[in-house]
Scaffold this active site. Structure first.
Site: not given
Length: 283
Positions: A66, A212-213
Protein backbone atom coordinates in the site's frame (compact mmCIF):
# COMPACT_ATOMS: atom_id res chain seq x y z
CA UNK A 1 -28.48 -11.14 24.72
CA UNK A 2 -26.51 -10.57 27.93
CA UNK A 3 -23.62 -8.10 27.90
CA UNK A 4 -21.13 -10.97 28.24
CA UNK A 5 -22.69 -12.84 25.32
CA UNK A 6 -22.81 -9.64 23.23
CA UNK A 7 -19.14 -8.98 24.03
CA UNK A 8 -18.19 -12.53 23.04
CA UNK A 9 -20.11 -12.07 19.80
CA UNK A 10 -18.30 -8.81 19.04
CA UNK A 11 -14.76 -10.12 19.63
CA UNK A 12 -12.63 -12.89 18.12
CA UNK A 13 -9.37 -14.51 19.20
CA UNK A 14 -6.73 -14.59 16.43
CA UNK A 15 -4.84 -17.85 16.67
CA UNK A 16 -7.03 -18.65 19.66
CA UNK A 17 -5.12 -16.14 21.82
CA UNK A 18 -5.14 -12.51 20.62
CA UNK A 19 -8.61 -11.14 21.39
CA UNK A 20 -9.69 -8.27 19.14
CA UNK A 21 -12.88 -6.42 18.32
CA UNK A 22 -14.45 -7.83 15.17
CA UNK A 23 -14.94 -4.38 13.67
CA UNK A 24 -11.48 -3.16 12.71
CA UNK A 25 -10.00 -0.74 10.18
CA UNK A 26 -8.30 -1.23 6.81
CA UNK A 27 -5.58 1.27 5.90
CA UNK A 28 -5.54 0.85 2.12
CA UNK A 29 -7.51 4.03 1.39
CA UNK A 30 -4.92 6.15 3.20
CA UNK A 31 -2.81 6.24 0.04
CA UNK A 32 -2.83 8.15 -3.25
CA UNK A 33 -4.79 7.32 -6.41
CA UNK A 34 -4.44 3.66 -7.43
CA UNK A 35 -3.07 2.80 -3.95
CA UNK A 36 0.08 4.57 -5.09
CA UNK A 37 1.98 7.18 -3.11
CA UNK A 38 1.18 8.75 0.20
CA UNK A 39 -2.20 9.85 1.57
CA UNK A 40 -3.09 13.18 -0.10
CA UNK A 41 -3.66 14.72 3.33
CA UNK A 42 -1.33 13.04 5.83
CA UNK A 43 -2.60 14.94 8.88
CA UNK A 44 -6.22 13.95 8.23
CA UNK A 45 -5.08 10.37 7.53
CA UNK A 46 -3.23 10.22 10.86
CA UNK A 47 -6.29 11.65 12.61
CA UNK A 48 -8.51 8.95 11.10
CA UNK A 49 -6.14 6.28 12.48
CA UNK A 50 -6.09 7.89 15.93
CA UNK A 51 -9.89 8.30 15.90
CA UNK A 52 -10.28 4.62 15.03
CA UNK A 53 -8.15 3.51 17.98
CA UNK A 54 -9.87 5.98 20.34
CA UNK A 55 -13.23 4.51 19.25
CA UNK A 56 -12.10 1.03 20.30
CA UNK A 57 -10.60 -0.38 17.09
CA UNK A 58 -7.74 -2.71 18.05
CA UNK A 59 -7.24 -4.47 14.70
CA UNK A 60 -5.69 -2.53 11.81
CA UNK A 61 -4.96 -4.10 8.43
CA UNK A 62 -2.23 -2.86 6.11
CA UNK A 63 0.35 -4.20 3.61
CA UNK A 64 3.83 -3.35 2.40
CA UNK A 65 2.33 -2.84 -1.08
CA UNK A 66 0.00 0.00 0.00
CA UNK A 67 1.86 3.03 -1.33
CA UNK A 68 4.07 0.94 -1.52
CA UNK A 69 5.46 1.27 2.03
CA UNK A 70 3.83 4.66 2.78
CA UNK A 71 0.85 3.13 4.61
CA UNK A 72 2.99 1.27 7.14
CA UNK A 73 5.08 4.41 7.76
CA UNK A 74 1.91 6.47 8.26
CA UNK A 75 0.48 3.99 10.79
CA UNK A 76 3.69 4.06 12.82
CA UNK A 77 3.80 7.88 12.71
CA UNK A 78 0.19 8.13 13.86
CA UNK A 79 0.10 5.43 16.52
CA UNK A 80 3.59 4.45 17.73
CA UNK A 81 4.23 3.77 20.59
CA UNK A 82 1.27 1.46 20.13
CA UNK A 83 -1.37 1.11 22.86
CA UNK A 84 -1.53 -2.29 24.60
CA UNK A 85 -3.72 -4.77 22.75
CA UNK A 86 -3.53 -3.08 19.32
CA UNK A 87 -2.93 -5.70 16.63
CA UNK A 88 -1.49 -4.45 13.34
CA UNK A 89 -1.71 -7.03 10.58
CA UNK A 90 0.37 -6.59 7.44
CA UNK A 91 0.91 -8.48 4.21
CA UNK A 92 3.66 -9.14 1.66
CA UNK A 93 3.91 -10.77 -1.76
CA UNK A 94 3.38 -8.05 -4.36
CA UNK A 95 5.72 -5.83 -6.39
CA UNK A 96 4.23 -2.43 -7.23
CA UNK A 97 5.20 -0.92 -10.58
CA UNK A 98 2.73 1.98 -10.69
CA UNK A 99 -0.81 3.09 -9.79
CA UNK A 100 -3.22 0.12 -9.83
CA UNK A 101 -0.35 -2.18 -10.88
CA UNK A 102 0.04 -5.33 -8.76
CA UNK A 103 2.65 -7.95 -9.70
CA UNK A 104 2.67 -11.16 -7.63
CA UNK A 105 6.10 -12.00 -6.23
CA UNK A 106 6.41 -15.06 -4.04
CA UNK A 107 10.17 -15.51 -4.41
CA UNK A 108 11.72 -16.28 -1.01
CA UNK A 109 14.19 -13.38 -1.22
CA UNK A 110 11.34 -10.94 -1.88
CA UNK A 111 9.29 -12.32 1.04
CA UNK A 112 12.30 -12.11 3.38
CA UNK A 113 12.85 -8.48 2.36
CA UNK A 114 9.12 -7.71 2.74
CA UNK A 115 9.04 -9.03 6.33
CA UNK A 116 12.16 -7.12 7.37
CA UNK A 117 10.87 -3.94 5.71
CA UNK A 118 7.49 -4.17 7.45
CA UNK A 119 9.13 -4.69 10.85
CA UNK A 120 11.23 -1.54 10.34
CA UNK A 121 8.46 0.66 8.93
CA UNK A 122 5.92 -0.37 11.57
CA UNK A 123 8.58 -0.09 14.32
CA UNK A 124 7.78 -3.59 15.56
CA UNK A 125 9.98 -6.36 16.93
CA UNK A 126 7.25 -8.89 16.13
CA UNK A 127 4.36 -8.75 13.65
CA UNK A 128 1.30 -10.27 15.36
CA UNK A 129 -0.30 -11.29 12.05
CA UNK A 130 1.60 -11.46 8.74
CA UNK A 131 -0.35 -12.58 5.69
CA UNK A 132 0.82 -13.75 2.28
CA UNK A 133 -0.87 -11.25 -0.04
CA UNK A 134 -1.13 -13.69 -2.95
CA UNK A 135 0.07 -17.19 -3.76
CA UNK A 136 2.48 -16.82 -6.68
CA UNK A 137 1.65 -19.43 -9.38
CA UNK A 138 5.31 -19.27 -10.52
CA UNK A 139 6.74 -20.29 -7.12
CA UNK A 140 5.80 -23.36 -5.02
CA UNK A 141 4.05 -22.04 -1.91
CA UNK A 142 6.38 -24.18 0.26
CA UNK A 143 9.32 -22.10 -1.05
CA UNK A 144 7.45 -18.82 -0.63
CA UNK A 145 6.67 -19.66 3.00
CA UNK A 146 10.26 -20.71 3.83
CA UNK A 147 11.32 -17.22 5.05
CA UNK A 148 7.99 -16.90 6.90
CA UNK A 149 8.74 -20.08 8.88
CA UNK A 150 12.21 -18.66 9.68
CA UNK A 151 10.65 -15.37 10.83
CA UNK A 152 8.18 -17.23 13.09
CA UNK A 153 11.03 -19.27 14.59
CA UNK A 154 13.05 -16.07 15.14
CA UNK A 155 10.13 -14.43 16.97
CA UNK A 156 9.60 -11.82 14.24
CA UNK A 157 6.11 -13.09 13.27
CA UNK A 158 3.55 -14.46 15.73
CA UNK A 159 0.76 -15.71 13.45
CA UNK A 160 0.41 -16.28 9.70
CA UNK A 161 -2.49 -15.86 7.28
CA UNK A 162 -3.20 -16.07 3.54
CA UNK A 163 -5.08 -13.83 1.13
CA UNK A 164 -7.30 -14.71 -1.85
CA UNK A 165 -6.95 -18.48 -1.53
CA UNK A 166 -9.01 -21.61 -2.00
CA UNK A 167 -9.30 -24.53 0.42
CA UNK A 168 -6.55 -26.49 -1.37
CA UNK A 169 -4.16 -23.52 -1.00
CA UNK A 170 -4.87 -23.35 2.74
CA UNK A 171 -4.34 -27.09 3.20
CA UNK A 172 -1.08 -27.00 1.26
CA UNK A 173 0.22 -24.03 3.28
CA UNK A 174 -0.80 -25.71 6.55
CA UNK A 175 1.63 -28.53 5.79
CA UNK A 176 4.35 -25.88 6.16
CA UNK A 177 3.03 -23.89 9.16
CA UNK A 178 -0.26 -23.13 10.98
CA UNK A 179 -2.61 -20.70 9.23
CA UNK A 180 -4.85 -18.58 11.47
CA UNK A 181 -6.56 -16.24 8.99
CA UNK A 182 -7.82 -15.96 5.43
CA UNK A 183 -8.41 -12.60 3.76
CA UNK A 184 -10.58 -13.05 0.64
CA UNK A 185 -12.93 -10.86 -1.39
CA UNK A 186 -16.39 -11.30 0.13
CA UNK A 187 -19.42 -9.09 0.60
CA UNK A 188 -23.20 -9.01 0.15
CA UNK A 189 -22.85 -8.87 -3.62
CA UNK A 190 -19.90 -11.24 -4.13
CA UNK A 191 -19.98 -14.60 -2.37
CA UNK A 192 -17.59 -16.53 -4.58
CA UNK A 193 -15.62 -17.70 -1.53
CA UNK A 194 -18.62 -19.01 0.45
CA UNK A 195 -17.07 -22.50 0.79
CA UNK A 196 -13.79 -21.02 2.06
CA UNK A 197 -15.67 -18.95 4.65
CA UNK A 198 -17.46 -22.08 5.89
CA UNK A 199 -14.15 -23.97 5.99
CA UNK A 200 -12.46 -21.27 8.08
CA UNK A 201 -15.46 -21.14 10.43
CA UNK A 202 -15.20 -24.89 11.04
CA UNK A 203 -11.44 -24.58 11.59
CA UNK A 204 -11.61 -21.61 13.97
CA UNK A 205 -9.64 -19.38 11.58
CA UNK A 206 -10.40 -15.69 11.15
CA UNK A 207 -12.05 -14.74 7.85
CA UNK A 208 -11.31 -11.15 6.83
CA UNK A 209 -13.42 -10.04 3.85
CA UNK A 210 -11.82 -7.33 1.78
CA UNK A 211 -14.07 -4.85 -0.01
CA UNK A 212 -16.74 -5.50 2.67
CA UNK A 213 -18.87 -2.44 1.83
CA UNK A 214 -19.87 -3.53 -1.67
CA UNK A 215 -23.60 -4.19 -1.70
CA UNK A 216 -23.97 -5.95 -5.02
CA UNK A 217 -26.41 -5.84 -7.93
CA UNK A 218 -29.33 -3.40 -8.25
CA UNK A 219 -31.87 -6.06 -7.31
CA UNK A 220 -30.12 -6.48 -3.97
CA UNK A 221 -29.58 -2.72 -3.57
CA UNK A 222 -33.31 -1.97 -3.32
CA UNK A 223 -33.69 -4.73 -0.71
CA UNK A 224 -30.80 -3.30 1.33
CA UNK A 225 -32.25 0.20 0.99
CA UNK A 226 -35.58 -0.95 2.46
CA UNK A 227 -33.84 -2.70 5.38
CA UNK A 228 -31.59 0.33 5.95
CA UNK A 229 -34.63 2.60 6.21
CA UNK A 230 -36.20 0.26 8.75
CA UNK A 231 -33.14 0.50 11.02
CA UNK A 232 -32.46 4.19 10.34
CA UNK A 233 -29.08 3.10 8.94
CA UNK A 234 -27.04 3.55 5.77
CA UNK A 235 -26.74 0.78 3.17
CA UNK A 236 -23.02 0.50 4.06
CA UNK A 237 -23.91 -0.11 7.72
CA UNK A 238 -26.38 -2.83 6.71
CA UNK A 239 -23.73 -4.49 4.51
CA UNK A 240 -21.34 -4.57 7.50
CA UNK A 241 -24.03 -5.66 9.98
CA UNK A 242 -24.94 -8.58 7.69
CA UNK A 243 -21.31 -9.71 7.55
CA UNK A 244 -21.04 -9.61 11.35
CA UNK A 245 -24.15 -11.82 11.55
CA UNK A 246 -23.04 -14.13 8.73
CA UNK A 247 -20.36 -15.90 10.78
CA UNK A 248 -18.70 -15.34 14.19
CA UNK A 249 -15.17 -15.58 12.73
CA UNK A 250 -15.64 -12.69 10.27
CA UNK A 251 -13.44 -9.68 11.07
CA UNK A 252 -14.31 -6.46 9.27
CA UNK A 253 -11.76 -3.93 8.03
CA UNK A 254 -13.76 -1.21 6.23
CA UNK A 255 -11.41 1.54 5.11
CA UNK A 256 -12.05 5.25 4.71
CA UNK A 257 -10.08 8.48 4.58
CA UNK A 258 -12.97 10.42 6.15
CA UNK A 259 -13.45 10.83 9.92
CA UNK A 260 -17.24 11.03 9.32
CA UNK A 261 -17.37 7.77 7.37
CA UNK A 262 -15.20 6.11 10.01
CA UNK A 263 -17.79 6.98 12.68
CA UNK A 264 -20.58 5.68 10.44
CA UNK A 265 -18.77 2.38 9.72
CA UNK A 266 -17.99 1.74 13.38
CA UNK A 267 -21.64 2.23 14.33
CA UNK A 268 -22.54 -0.86 12.26
CA UNK A 269 -21.96 -3.18 15.21
CA UNK A 270 -24.84 -1.45 17.05
CA UNK A 271 -27.29 -2.78 14.43
CA UNK A 272 -28.86 -6.08 15.42
CA UNK A 273 -30.44 -7.43 12.24
CA UNK A 274 -33.48 -9.67 12.67
CA UNK A 275 -33.28 -13.28 11.46
CA UNK A 276 -35.80 -12.38 8.72
CA UNK A 277 -33.63 -9.53 7.46
CA UNK A 278 -30.51 -11.69 7.52
CA UNK A 279 -32.37 -14.37 5.55
CA UNK A 280 -33.68 -11.83 3.04
CA UNK A 281 -30.16 -10.49 2.41
CA UNK A 282 -28.63 -13.98 2.30
CA UNK A 283 -30.86 -15.27 -0.51
Amino acid sequence: MSNTAKQAASTFKIGGELEINRLGYGGMQLTGFGVWGDAPNRETAKQVLRNAVEAGVNFIDTADSYGPHTNEVLIAEALHPYPAGLLIATKGGFDRTGPNQWVTNGRPEHIREAIEGSLQRLKLDCIDLWQLHRVDPKVPVEETLGPVVEAVQAGKIRHVGLSEVGIEDIERAEKVLPIVSVQNLYNLGNRKWEAVLDYTTQRGMAFIPWYPLASGPDKLASKIQAIAQKYGATTAQIALAWLLKRSPNILLIPGTSSPEHLKENLAADQIELSEEDVAALSE
